[in-house]
Write a protein that holds these residues in place. Structure first.
Motif, short mmCIF file in Angstrom:
data_model
loop_
_atom_site.label_atom_id
_atom_site.label_comp_id
_atom_site.label_asym_id
_atom_site.label_seq_id
_atom_site.Cartn_x
_atom_site.Cartn_y
_atom_site.Cartn_z
N GLY A 156 0.79 -1.21 0.00
CA GLY A 156 0.00 0.00 0.00
C GLY A 156 0.83 1.26 0.00
N PHE A 157 0.15 2.38 0.15
CA PHE A 157 0.81 3.67 0.16
C PHE A 157 1.43 3.91 1.53
CE2 PHE A 157 -0.37 5.06 -3.96
CZ PHE A 157 -1.61 4.53 -4.22
N VAL A 158 2.72 4.14 1.57
CA VAL A 158 3.43 4.16 2.84
C VAL A 158 3.11 5.38 3.69
CG1 VAL A 158 5.31 2.73 1.97
CG2 VAL A 158 5.48 5.24 1.82
N SER A 159 2.53 6.40 3.11
CA SER A 159 2.20 7.60 3.89
C SER A 159 0.81 7.51 4.51
CB SER A 159 2.30 8.84 3.01
OG SER A 159 1.36 8.77 1.96
N GLN A 160 0.09 6.45 4.23
CA GLN A 160 -1.27 6.32 4.74
C GLN A 160 -1.31 5.36 5.92
OE1 GLN A 160 -3.85 5.24 1.51
NE2 GLN A 160 -3.61 7.21 0.46
N ARG A 161 -1.93 5.82 6.97
CA ARG A 161 -2.01 5.02 8.19
C ARG A 161 -2.66 3.67 7.94
NH1 ARG A 161 -5.07 7.11 13.72
NH2 ARG A 161 -4.90 5.15 14.89
N ARG A 162 -3.67 3.65 7.06
CA ARG A 162 -4.42 2.42 6.83
C ARG A 162 -3.60 1.34 6.14
NH1 ARG A 162 -8.58 4.69 2.17
NH2 ARG A 162 -7.03 5.09 0.55
N SER A 163 -2.42 1.70 5.60
CA SER A 163 -1.57 0.71 4.94
C SER A 163 -0.82 -0.17 5.93
CB SER A 163 -0.56 1.41 4.04
OG SER A 163 -1.21 2.10 2.98
N TYR A 164 -0.76 0.25 7.18
CA TYR A 164 0.08 -0.41 8.16
C TYR A 164 -0.69 -1.47 8.94
CZ TYR A 164 3.65 2.87 6.90
OH TYR A 164 4.58 3.57 6.19
N ASN A 165 -0.10 -2.64 8.98
CA ASN A 165 -0.75 -3.80 9.60
C ASN A 165 -0.30 -4.04 11.04
OD1 ASN A 165 0.19 -4.56 6.51
ND2 ASN A 165 -1.96 -4.97 6.91
N TYR A 166 0.88 -3.55 11.37
CA TYR A 166 1.45 -3.83 12.69
C TYR A 166 1.94 -2.53 13.30
CZ TYR A 166 1.69 -8.26 10.17
OH TYR A 166 1.39 -9.35 9.40
N TRP A 167 1.73 -2.40 14.60
CA TRP A 167 2.12 -1.18 15.31
C TRP A 167 2.87 -1.53 16.58
CZ3 TRP A 167 1.10 3.72 13.46
CH2 TRP A 167 0.28 3.79 12.34
N GLY A 168 3.87 -0.72 16.88
CA GLY A 168 4.58 -0.86 18.13
C GLY A 168 3.98 0.06 19.18
N GLN A 169 4.49 -0.05 20.37
CA GLN A 169 4.06 0.88 21.41
C GLN A 169 4.72 2.22 21.14
OE1 GLN A 169 6.84 -0.60 21.70
NE2 GLN A 169 8.16 0.65 22.98
N GLY A 170 4.18 3.27 21.61
CA GLY A 170 4.75 4.58 21.33
C GLY A 170 5.91 4.92 22.24
N THR A 171 6.70 5.87 21.79
CA THR A 171 7.77 6.42 22.61
C THR A 171 7.63 7.93 22.62
OG1 THR A 171 10.17 6.44 23.00
CG2 THR A 171 9.46 6.45 20.70
N GLN A 172 7.68 8.52 23.80
CA GLN A 172 7.41 9.94 23.95
C GLN A 172 8.62 10.77 23.57
OE1 GLN A 172 4.45 11.63 25.09
NE2 GLN A 172 5.61 13.43 24.39
N VAL A 173 8.39 11.77 22.74
CA VAL A 173 9.41 12.76 22.40
C VAL A 173 8.87 14.12 22.85
CG1 VAL A 173 10.60 13.96 20.53
CG2 VAL A 173 10.34 11.48 20.46
N THR A 174 9.63 14.79 23.70
CA THR A 174 9.23 16.09 24.19
C THR A 174 10.34 17.10 23.90
OG1 THR A 174 7.95 15.09 25.98
CG2 THR A 174 8.48 17.43 26.19
N VAL A 175 9.99 18.16 23.20
CA VAL A 175 10.95 19.20 22.84
C VAL A 175 10.56 20.48 23.57
CG1 VAL A 175 12.07 20.45 20.97
CG2 VAL A 175 11.21 18.12 20.58
N SER A 176 11.45 20.95 24.43
CA SER A 176 11.17 22.15 25.20
C SER A 176 11.70 23.38 24.47
CB SER A 176 11.80 22.06 26.58
OG SER A 176 13.21 21.96 26.47
N SER A 177 11.00 24.49 24.66
CA SER A 177 11.41 25.72 23.98
C SER A 177 12.40 26.52 24.81
CB SER A 177 10.18 26.58 23.69
OG SER A 177 9.49 26.84 24.89
#
Length: 122
Positions: free
Chosen positions: A101-122
């Motif tokens: 499928g189209f790699v930029s579309q969320r619906r193309s993805y069959n498997y997902w990992g757990q998220g990792t938090q990225v926080t950028v402070s100003s």
């Protein structure tokens, strides 16, 4: 297919982080791997993707020139080098794998990992 993401953290604006995603299991049918992110109150959005066979890389406009996706098909590992980070990059980052499928579309993805938090402070 199981995906394990790591590498998130807290960084000041202008700094860098490197995310990693390791895939395991039945990875022979994985066509592409990608990164998505989700900020509080917003939809999950495409960030970058890499296709294993062609080796193509794809980015959303807001990260072009700052983020670099790479990977190693031999050990099913993907990375996202994030430079010149901005506060608007703050989100939970998810790695995902697609069989097609189209790699930029969320619906193309069959498997997902757990998220990792990225926080950028100003």
């Amino acid at each position: 297919v199981q995906l394990q993401a790591s590498g998130g953290g807290l960084v000041q604006a202008g700094g860098s982080l490197r995310l990693s995603c390791a895939a395991s299991g039945r990875t022979f049918n994985v066509f592409a791997m990608g990164w998505f992110r989700q900020a509080p109150g917003k939809e999950r959005e495409f960030v970058a993707a890499i296709t294993w066979v062609i080796g193509g890389t794809y980015y959303t406009d807001s990260v072009k020139g700052r983020f670099t996706i790479s990977g190693n098909n031999a050990n099913d590992t993907m990375y996202l080098q994030m430079n010149s980070l901005k506060p608007e990059d703050t989100a939970v980052y998810y790695c995902a794998a697609a069989r097609g499928g189209f790699v930029s579309q969320r619906r193309s993805y069959n498997y997902w990992g757990q998220g990792t938090q990225v926080t950028v402070s100003s």
